[in-house]
Design an enzyme around this catalytic site. Structure first.
Site, PDB file in Angstrom:
ATOM      1  CE  LYS A 128      -3.083   1.396   3.006  1.00 36.96           C
ATOM      2  NZ  LYS A 128      -4.250   1.803   4.246  1.00 36.96           N
ATOM      3  CB  SER A 203      -7.360   3.649   3.411  1.00 35.96           C
ATOM      4  OG  SER A 203      -6.898   2.771   3.707  1.00 35.96           O
ATOM      5  CB  SER A 227      -8.485   0.381   5.434  1.00 36.87           C
ATOM      6  OG  SER A 227      -8.610   1.520   5.628  1.00 36.87           O
TER       7      SER A 227
END
Length: 522
Positions: A128, A203, A227
């Site tokens: 990420k 996310s 997330s």
């Protein structure tokens, strides 16, 4: 009016407004560009668990450089449509793979030593973008950080590399990692590999997306409100939110401070459940000492509980029928296969999940607020919303909305106190229910992957995952086939603190018995 009736009226009004908003969003989406689903992965290397790939590399049956090149080719094949990997390090990754192959050819270590020191030797992984990867951007989708390049690795990335894994790229997220659609003004929007008109979640949405389309096999995500688990759900893969403190959070932006540091968790996202324990142990490092991650689990002797919805959250959507039916089929399978009774429960305070999450997130005045992180200058959310209306804001609408919500949450101090008390009672109730031998089956999200922008009309649906950040329980998100429209179905497995091994063991069993990840079909 009594409070129960008032909640019902407000919920009906919310549902009506939400449906109208979704209808308007779909009308506007008619004019948006349409994308075809990428072709399915065909290379057998892309369809193999990471632990098997690592074993083959250690046995010199597979060269790391061949494996890394296979994943690079797949990313190049799909990324123009999906926009999942936002910056790559392909040349560096190939050089590192060649070094791994040369190290193995030297024959200086025996197989057992190699397995212990380098459990992921030569296996590529993605990260990420919010995590520091040396030489890679770390904007977290914030326009003011667009040119920032990380000079160091986040702790968890460093541990993955030390275990022999090779980072090949960083993946998209939502602005400042606080929304469940991965879209920002730095990199744009990431699209679902099962249907590009739908979201990938957030996310860690880019991570979930590239894993689902076989452009990566293991990845690094973080989770403060779901997330890891929402992207894993929307993309049909596995994700694990560990017990807080098991995996270090250092090296990501934004990091959590004060009480929020107990809610933020870093964890593995994997295409195969069989990879979760290994990657989690690598991420946790010495924290696994004295923990039960390696403990053998007798699934037949565990106690099982199921809850099909939150019991009536005020501003939360009803659970899709297909998800309810899938969970009931799962319960039936567990009862038949494991000869275990699954008890249906109704945990009353789960209906306040969003209110509890919001109150607890705003309970600590220490450290920077979300609005502070959005701008180095003082940010006025209402003014920013007006700027956004006319196309002049540097921020996304969800980020501005969260800054507004944050301000409002701090005003309702008495309500926050009540919700914090409910959080304490809820934690005690679920801990007592599960003990050290119980697993709760619970929806990952009330809706199957929505279309782009639709989360704006159902902003609080993340409460199904967010509540377990507040309570601190370990949770594994598992896929459960595809819907009638070809989108992933899934569910959460929840255990009490420090019992990560229970949910991981059941996830691996269900993967073998029912199948796990299903490749997107063009």
């Amino acid at each position: 009016l009594n409070m129960g009736l008032l909640r019902q009226i407000l919920h009906l009004l919310f549902c009506a407004v939400s449906r109208l908003s979704i209808l308007l969003i779909r009308c506007f989406s008619v004019f948006s560009r349409k994308y075809a689903v990428p072709v399915p992965p065909l290379d057998p290397l892309l369809l193999t668990p990471a632990y098997v790939l690592a074993e083959r590399i250690r046995n010199r049956e597979l060269r790391s450089v061949v494996l890394v090149q296979a994943f690079i080719a797949r990313i190049r094949q799909v990324n123009s449509v999906l926009n999942a990997v936002v910056c790559d390090r392909f040349d560096d990754a190939i050089r590192e793979a060649q070094s791994a192959d040369e190290f193995l050819s030297s024959g200086t270590e025996d197989k057992e030593t190699l397995r212990e020191r380098f459990p992921l030797l030569g296996v590529p992984f993605t990260v990420k973008e919010a995590f520091g990867v040396q030489g890679m951007p770390q904007s977290s989708g914030l326009l003011s950080r667009k040119l920032i390049v990380s000079e160091t690795d986040a702790v968890v990335v460093s541990r993955m590399k030390k275990a022999g894994a090779i980072p090949i790229g960083v993946t998209n997220c939502s602005e400042l990692c606080m929304w469940y659609e991965s879209s920002n003004k730095v990199y744009g929007k990431t699209r679902n590999p099962y249907n590009p008109q739908h979201i990938v979640g957030g996310s860690s949405g880019g991570e979930g997306c590239i894993l689902a389309t076989a452009g990566s096999v293991i990845g690094v995500g973080s989770d403060i409100g779901g997330s890891i688990r929402m992207p894993a759900f929307f993309n049909g893969i596995y994700g694990h939110k560990p017990t807080p403190g098991l995996v270090p959070n250092e090296g990501q932006f934004p990091n959590a401070h004060g009480c929020r540091s107990e809610f933020l968790c870093t964890g593995p996202m994997c295409r195969y459940a069989s990879d979760l324990p290994l990657v989690l142990k690598v991420m946790a490092g010495e924290k696994t000492v004295g923990r039960s991650l390696d403990q053998e689990v007798s699934l037949q002797s565990l106690r099982y509980f199921s809850m099909e919805n939150d019991g009536g959250g005020l501003f939360v959507s009803a659970v899709d029928d297909e998800l309810v039916q899938a969970q009931r089929q799962l319960v039936g399978y567990i009862e038949k296969d494991l000869k275990a009774h699954v008890q249906t429960v109704n945990i009353h305070n789960l209906r306040y999940s969003f209110e509890i999450w919001s109150a607890m997130m705003s309970s600590d005045d220490k450290g920077e607020t979300f609005a502070d992180l959005l701008s180095s200058d003082k940010l006025w959310p209402c003014w920013e919303l007006l700027k956004w209306t006319f196309g002049f804001s540097k921020h996304t609408l969800p980020a501005i909305g969260l800054a507004l919500t944050e301000k409002l949450a701090k005003i309702n101090t008495e309500g926050n106190k009540r919700m914090m008390q409910k959080a304490k009672l809820l934690k005690e109730e679920i801990s007592s229910l599960l003990g050290d031998d119980g697993i709760l089956i619970y929806p990952s999200h009330p809706k199957i992957a929505p279309r782009h922008h639709e989360p704006l009309a159902m902003a609080f649906n993340f409460a199904y995952t967010g509540i377990f950040n507040i309570l601190g329980f370990p949770v594994t998100q598992c896929p459960l086939g595809l819907s009638t429209t070809g989108l992933p179905l899934g569910f959460q497995l929840i255990a009490s603190h420090n019992n990560d091994h229970l949910t991981l063991a059941l996830a691996q069993h269900l993967e073998k018995a029912l199948g796990g990840w299903k490749p997107p079909q063009a």
